[in-house]
Design a protein around this motif. Structure first.
Motif, PDB file in Angstrom:
ATOM      1  N   SER A  14       0.811  -1.226   0.000  1.00 56.24           N
ATOM      2  CA  SER A  14       0.000   0.000   0.000  1.00 56.24           C
ATOM      3  C   SER A  14       0.843   1.275   0.000  1.00 56.24           C
ATOM      4  O   SER A  14       0.293   2.369  -0.153  1.00 56.24           O
ATOM      5  CB  SER A  14      -0.945   0.001   1.203  1.00 56.24           C
ATOM      6  OG  SER A  14      -0.219   0.128   2.402  1.00 56.24           O
ATOM      7  N   ALA A  17       0.402   3.474  -3.081  1.00 63.93           N
ATOM      8  CA  ALA A  17      -0.888   4.167  -3.023  1.00 63.93           C
ATOM      9  C   ALA A  17      -0.862   5.255  -1.951  1.00 63.93           C
ATOM     10  O   ALA A  17      -1.420   6.345  -2.144  1.00 63.93           O
ATOM     11  CB  ALA A  17      -2.019   3.169  -2.742  1.00 63.93           C
ATOM     12  N   SER A  21      -1.414   9.145  -2.621  1.00 63.81           N
ATOM     13  CA  SER A  21      -2.445   9.821  -1.828  1.00 63.81           C
ATOM     14  C   SER A  21      -1.882  11.061  -1.136  1.00 63.81           C
ATOM     15  O   SER A  21      -2.571  12.081  -1.023  1.00 63.81           O
ATOM     16  CB  SER A  21      -3.050   8.870  -0.797  1.00 63.81           C
ATOM     17  OG  SER A  21      -3.721   7.812  -1.438  1.00 63.81           O
ATOM     18  N   VAL A  39     -10.195   7.751  -2.842  1.00 64.31           N
ATOM     19  CA  VAL A  39      -8.842   7.166  -2.848  1.00 64.31           C
ATOM     20  C   VAL A  39      -8.855   5.786  -2.201  1.00 64.31           C
ATOM     21  O   VAL A  39      -8.177   4.871  -2.678  1.00 64.31           O
ATOM     22  CB  VAL A  39      -7.762   8.070  -2.196  1.00 64.31           C
ATOM     23  CG1 VAL A  39      -7.594   9.369  -2.932  1.00 64.31           C
ATOM     24  CG2 VAL A  39      -7.989   8.288  -0.734  1.00 64.31           C
ATOM     25  N   PHE A  43      -7.805   2.776  -4.725  1.00 61.80           N
ATOM     26  CA  PHE A  43      -6.528   2.134  -4.423  1.00 61.80           C
ATOM     27  C   PHE A  43      -6.720   0.820  -3.679  1.00 61.80           C
ATOM     28  O   PHE A  43      -6.087  -0.184  -4.004  1.00 61.80           O
ATOM     29  CB  PHE A  43      -5.618   3.083  -3.633  1.00 61.80           C
ATOM     30  CG  PHE A  43      -5.190   4.294  -4.415  1.00 61.80           C
ATOM     31  CD1 PHE A  43      -4.911   4.224  -5.765  1.00 61.80           C
ATOM     32  CD2 PHE A  43      -5.069   5.523  -3.789  1.00 61.80           C
ATOM     33  CE1 PHE A  43      -4.511   5.337  -6.486  1.00 61.80           C
ATOM     34  CE2 PHE A  43      -4.665   6.649  -4.501  1.00 61.80           C
ATOM     35  CZ  PHE A  43      -4.392   6.556  -5.854  1.00 61.80           C
ATOM     36  N   THR A 142      -4.872  -0.993   2.417  1.00 60.95           N
ATOM     37  CA  THR A 142      -4.638   0.076   1.452  1.00 60.95           C
ATOM     38  C   THR A 142      -5.731   1.128   1.526  1.00 60.95           C
ATOM     39  O   THR A 142      -5.451   2.327   1.419  1.00 60.95           O
ATOM     40  CB  THR A 142      -4.536  -0.495   0.025  1.00 60.95           C
ATOM     41  OG1 THR A 142      -3.510  -1.498   0.001  1.00 60.95           O
ATOM     42  CG2 THR A 142      -4.218   0.591  -0.987  1.00 60.95           C
ATOM     43  N   SER A 146      -4.440   4.793   2.383  1.00 56.17           N
ATOM     44  CA  SER A 146      -4.631   5.811   1.348  1.00 56.17           C
ATOM     45  C   SER A 146      -5.327   7.034   1.924  1.00 56.17           C
ATOM     46  O   SER A 146      -4.948   8.175   1.620  1.00 56.17           O
ATOM     47  CB  SER A 146      -5.449   5.253   0.176  1.00 56.17           C
ATOM     48  OG  SER A 146      -4.752   4.217  -0.455  1.00 56.17           O
TER      49      SER A 146
END
Length: 188
Positions: A14, A17, A21, A39, A43, A142, A146
Motif C-alpha cells: 500500500s 498508493a 495519496s 482514494v 486504491f 490500502t 490511502s
C-alpha cells in the motif's frame, strides 16, 4: 502464511498508493469525505483485485514451477521491494494533480497496484496462503492507509512520502527473504 505476514505485505504494497495519496492531498485545497472514500475505494479495490488476478495466473502455472517457486517468490518480492527503496531515494518529484476524475484515478490505481499482481503470483506458489484473507487484508489496509496519506499530504506535504516508500520496500524484501530461508530450512 500468518495473518501478521499478510498484513505486513498489505502495508508494504500500500505504500505506493499511500505516496500517491500524499501527493493528492498536497494538491487538494480542501479534502472532503468523498475524497477519502474515492482514494480508499480506487486504491484499496485495485490492491485487492490485482493479487487475486496474479493468484489465478500463478495457480495455472504452479505445476510447472513448483521445484523453484520459492526462488520466484524471493526474487519477485526482493525486486519489488528494492525498486521501492530505490524510488524512496529519488529526487524526482511526481507531479501533483488534484483531480479525482475516473480516468485519472483508474490510471493511478492500476499504476500503484502492478506490484500487487506479482505478489499474487507469489501467493499461488506458497502452500499455505488463504487468498480470500490475503486480498481482503491488502485491500482494507490500502483503503485506510490511502485515506491517511491523503490527510497527511493535505496537512504536512510530502515530508513522509520517501520514508513510506522505503519502509514498504524494506518490508517486502524481508518477507521475500523469510520465504526463501524457510524453504531452505534455515528458518523453522
Amino acid at each position: 502464511m500468518a495473518i501478521w505476514e499478510l498484513f505486513m505485505i498489505g502495508v508494504g504494497l500500500s505504500m505506493d498508493a499511500f505516496a500517491v495519496s500524499v501527493c493528492k492531498g498536497l494538491a487538494t485545497k480542501s479534502v472532503k469525505a468523498k475524497h477519502f472514500l474515492l482514494v480508499g475505494l480506487w486504491f484499496g479495490g485495485f490492491q485487492a483485485l490485482m493479487p487475486f488476478i496474479g493468484y489465478l495466473l500463478g495457480s495455472s502455472f504452479e505445476q510447472y514451477i513448483v521445484s523453484f517457486d520459492h526462488w520466484i517468490a524471493f526474487i519477485l518480492l526482493v525486486l519489488i521491494g528494492a525498486n521501492m527503496i530505490r524510488e524512496s531515494f529519488s529526487k524526482e518529484e511526481e507531479p501533483s494533480n488534484a483531480s479525482f476524475a475516473v480516468k485519472i484515478m483508474f490510471l493511478l490505481a492500476v499504476a500503484t497496484s502492478i506490484d500487487a499482481l506479482a505478489v499474487g503470483i507469489t501467493f499461488a506458489l506458497l502452500p499455505d496462503v488463504n487468498i480470500a484473507l490475503a486480498v481482503s487484508l491488502i485491500g482494507i489496509t490500502t483503503f485506510f492507509l490511502s485515506g491517511i496519506g491523503l490527510k497527511i499530504g493535505n496537512v504536512f506535504g510530502t515530508r513522509y512520502k520517501s520514508k513510506a516508500e522505503f519502509i514498504g520496500g524494506l518490508i517486502l524484501v524481508l518477507i521475500g527473504t523469510k520465504i526463501l530461508l524457510e524453504h531452505l530450512g534455515i528458518l523453522g
